[in-house]
Design an enzyme around this catalytic site. Structure first.
Site, PDB file in Angstrom:
ATOM      1  CD  GLU A 149      -2.868   4.953   6.807  1.00 56.15           C
ATOM      2  OE1 GLU A 149      -2.859   5.384   5.658  1.00 56.15           O
ATOM      3  OE2 GLU A 149      -1.846   4.489   7.965  1.00 56.15           O
TER       4      GLU A 149
ATOM      5  N   GLY B 244       3.014  -1.394   4.250  1.00 59.38           N
ATOM      6  CA  GLY B 244       3.122  -0.036   3.902  1.00 59.38           C
ATOM      7  C   GLY B 244       4.224   0.677   4.056  1.00 59.38           C
ATOM      8  N   GLY B 245       5.083   1.034   4.873  1.00 55.79           N
ATOM      9  CA  GLY B 245       6.404   1.795   5.230  1.00 55.79           C
ATOM     10  C   GLY B 245       7.298   0.800   4.208  1.00 55.79           C
TER      11      GLY B 245
ATOM     12  CD  GLU C 219      -3.577  -2.278   7.453  1.00 51.64           C
ATOM     13  OE1 GLU C 219      -2.398  -2.923   7.009  1.00 51.64           O
ATOM     14  OE2 GLU C 219      -4.495  -1.876   7.068  1.00 51.64           O
TER      15      GLU C 219
ATOM     16  CB  SER D  27       5.379  -2.514  12.098  1.00 43.59           C
ATOM     17  OG  SER D  27       4.960  -0.867  11.946  1.00 43.59           O
TER      18      SER D  27
ATOM     19  N   GLY E  11       3.257   2.240  10.598  1.00 44.26           N
ATOM     20  CA  GLY E  11       3.626   2.624  10.938  1.00 44.26           C
ATOM     21  C   GLY E  11       4.200   3.626  12.216  1.00 44.26           C
TER      22      GLY E  11
ATOM     23  CG  ASN F 107      -1.498   1.219   1.341  1.00 46.22           C
ATOM     24  OD1 ASN F 107      -1.878   2.026   0.183  1.00 46.22           O
ATOM     25  ND2 ASN F 107      -2.068   1.475   2.704  1.00 46.22           N
ATOM     26  CD1 TRP F 108       3.008   0.475  -3.659  1.00 43.49           C
ATOM     27  CD2 TRP F 108       3.254   2.129  -4.665  1.00 43.49           C
ATOM     28  NE1 TRP F 108       3.226   0.862  -4.283  1.00 43.49           N
ATOM     29  CE2 TRP F 108       3.937   1.123  -5.129  1.00 43.49           C
ATOM     30  CE3 TRP F 108       3.412   3.417  -5.614  1.00 43.49           C
ATOM     31  CZ2 TRP F 108       4.571   1.139  -6.656  1.00 43.49           C
ATOM     32  CZ3 TRP F 108       3.976   3.003  -6.809  1.00 43.49           C
ATOM     33  CH2 TRP F 108       4.798   1.764  -6.659  1.00 43.49           C
ATOM     34  CE  LYS F 109       0.101   3.129   4.849  1.00 43.47           C
ATOM     35  NZ  LYS F 109       0.293   3.799   6.009  1.00 43.47           N
TER      36      LYS F 109
ATOM     37  CG  HIS G 295      -5.461   1.196   5.483  1.00 41.47           C
ATOM     38  ND1 HIS G 295      -5.789   3.263   5.991  1.00 41.47           N
ATOM     39  CD2 HIS G 295      -4.742   1.034   4.928  1.00 41.47           C
ATOM     40  CE1 HIS G 295      -4.200   2.468   6.589  1.00 41.47           C
ATOM     41  NE2 HIS G 295      -3.591   1.477   6.410  1.00 41.47           N
TER      42      HIS G 295
HETATM   43  P1  PGA Z   1       2.927  -0.401   8.149  1.00 42.66           P
HETATM   44  O1  PGA Z   1       1.780  -0.007   7.229  1.00 42.66           O
HETATM   45  O2  PGA Z   1       3.565  -1.057   7.118  1.00 42.66           O
HETATM   46  O3  PGA Z   1       4.080   0.804   7.568  1.00 42.66           O
HETATM   47  O4  PGA Z   1       2.514  -0.329   9.197  1.00 42.66           O
HETATM   48  C1  PGA Z   1       0.403  -1.015   6.932  1.00 42.66           C
HETATM   49  C2  PGA Z   1      -0.689  -0.636   5.943  1.00 42.66           C
HETATM   50  O5  PGA Z   1      -0.871   0.512   6.925  1.00 42.66           O
HETATM   51  O6  PGA Z   1      -1.275  -0.825   5.011  1.00 42.66           O
END
Ligand code: PGA
Length: 254
Positions: free
Chosen positions: A97, A233-234, A166, A212, A172, A9-11, A95
């Site tokens: 966010e 994500g990251g 999640e 994470s 993150g 997930n590149w956000k 998600h």
């Molecule tokens: P993260 O994000 O790997 O940076 O914790 C995961 C996500 O939001 O899908």
């Protein structure tokens, strides 16, 4: 048999040039990957360009959300047909966010999942508790209501669904859930799904862990019987760590 998935997930990251170069490099580095499904979720504005690069490959593309309307006067929204035109086979829905910054509710996620499924796009439906909910022992009731509010009366018997667990406190933050903590919730999700859909669909549904995930913790997570991959994500933004995650997941089928 559930084939594992690594979804990146590149956000809201990368420039167009960085996005294209990432996709080209990814393509050249996954020639020997046959036992792990790879999904990338770039920002909307890159979907078409990335599609031109990956369209004849095994890499799938996902949008990061969709509108809950089909078309019309909805300034700023992107419809299911628009993401399909850009080669998306998947869409992330719910998600944390989106829940946090755009007030996405699980009932609204139901509308979006329904639209996705009716248009043969696979939803990656995200659930997870906040730190406060975990500390107040609300984790299971929160996840149950996120599942039921969204999944009730969806056509899951004929269309595919992916669920991502999640925990919000792990996204993150570098604080990954222990493999055992994650397994407990994944099992709970599968049991809840079984009550809704029956065991054959529940046993087929891939449940991804997110929060994470890094190359150094993926193997222990993947050893758990109900963890079928990761939503990352990251660590998906760097090509080397994304490819390492894929390589480490390539042989684990539950
Ligand atoms: P993260 O994000 O790997 O940076 O914790 C995961 C996500 O939001 O899908």
């Amino acid at each position: 048999m559930r084939k594992p998935i690594i979804a990146g997930n590149w956000k809201m990251n990368k420039s167009l040039n960085e996005a294209k170069s990432f996709a080209n490099t990814l393509l050249s580095q996954i020639k020997d990957i046959h036992d792990c499904e790879i999904i990338i979720a770039p920002p909307y504005t890159y979907l078409d360009a990335i599609n031109q690069i990956i369209k004849n490959s095994s890499i799938c593309q996902s949008a990061q959300t969709i509108s809950n309307e089909i078309e019309g006067a909805f300034t700023g929204d992107i419809s299911i047909n628009m993401i399909k035109d850009c080669g998306c086979s998947h869409v992330i829905i719910g998600h944390s966010e989106q829940r946090q910054y755009h007030h996405e509710s699980s009932k609204n996620c139901h509308i979006k999942c329904n639209i996705a499924m009716k248009n043969q796009v696979i939803p990656i439906y995200c659930v997870g508790e906040t730190l406060q909910e975990r500390n107040e022992n609300q984790t299971l009731s929160m996840i149950k209501s996120q599942l039921l509010d969204c999944l009730n009366e969806l056509p899951i018997d004929s269309e595919e669904l992916i669920i991502a667990y999640e925990p919000v406190w792990a996204i993150g933050t570098g604080k990954v859930a222990t493999p055992e903590q994650a397994q407990d919730i994944h099992k709970f999700i599968r049991d809840t799904l079984e009550k809704l859909t029956g065991s054959s669909i529940a046993n087929k549904t891939r449940i991804l862990y997110g929060g994470s995930v890094k190359p150094n913790n993926i193997k222990d997570l993947m050893k758990q019987p109900d963890i079928d991959g990761a939503l990352v994500g990251g660590a998906c933004l760097n090509i080397d760590s994304f490819v390492e995650l894929i390589n480490k997941t390539n042989y684990v089928t539950h």
